[in-house]
Design an enzyme around this catalytic site. Sequence first.
Site: not given
Length: 244
Positions: A189, A19-20, A36, A202, A23-24, A183, A70, A130
């Site tokens: 959240r 997330d973010g 994105h 965790e 804002r970046w 997060r 969106r 992975l």
Amino acid sequence: MVSADSKAGVPRHVAIVMDGNGRWAKKRFLPRFFGHKQGVDALVRVVQACIDREIEYLTVFAFSSENWKRPSDEVSGLMGLVLAAVSRYLARMGAMGVRIRIVGDREAVSDKLRAAWAEAETSTAHNSKLTLNVAFNYGGRWDIVQACRRAIEDGVPAAELTEAKLSEYMAMNYAPDPDLFIRTGGELRISNFMLWQTAYTEFVFSDCLWPEFGEAQLDEAIAAFRARDRRFGGVNAPGVPQEA
Ligand code: IPE
Ligand code: IPE
Ligand code: MG
């Protein structure tokens, strides 16, 4: 399924809400799309960092079942970006030993994107370094509902619908539950991410915006994870015998 931590406190399965991005971009007076775009590069970086740390599973939240709310230009920008990312990075991911799995409702995405997902999955299916689960058009509630539906369709009797049985129908039934949830972006959240699978995960929340996330931030989260006392409802004290 509760996952035993693998080697010396390294989480086997890391789940990230990336997330973010918006804002970046905003901080740089750029359209959200650029955030994105940078976010894709951050993901490639983090995949490599996970391989280097011998993390076995990485699940990233790329598009939630609520992200359709969106503006349509952002949604179509994201769809285009995903297609571009597959064509740009698929071979590299394959060479890195990454097995790609897409989790989420594929019904609503375009035929083109569905085909790209299928190619990403089949061309990397043999890899084992992975497993990268890309949660796309994914919601934790969707996952639980689709699992129940499929169990009912299979005729599982109500009395046999145990936690273990339902786990078999969850979208990531091949992976242990995440040990560590991260997060970025500062929100505290879960936003409908892995609701079923995070029962004993965790949680680490970081103010770092996703495009700026890298090895150092991953190591910080792992260090926080290592300092946790995971009890799974039991008691961790010297001399106290643990039940299985
Ligand atoms: C996360 O970044 C990426 C997606 C949800 C696709 P955001 O786009 O939510 O970025 P912020 O939260 O607005 O900064
Ligand atoms: C969660 O972020 C979804 C992804 C990162 C893909 P959002 O930005 O959509 O979450 P909210 O709206 O802040 O809860
Ligand atoms: Mg956000």
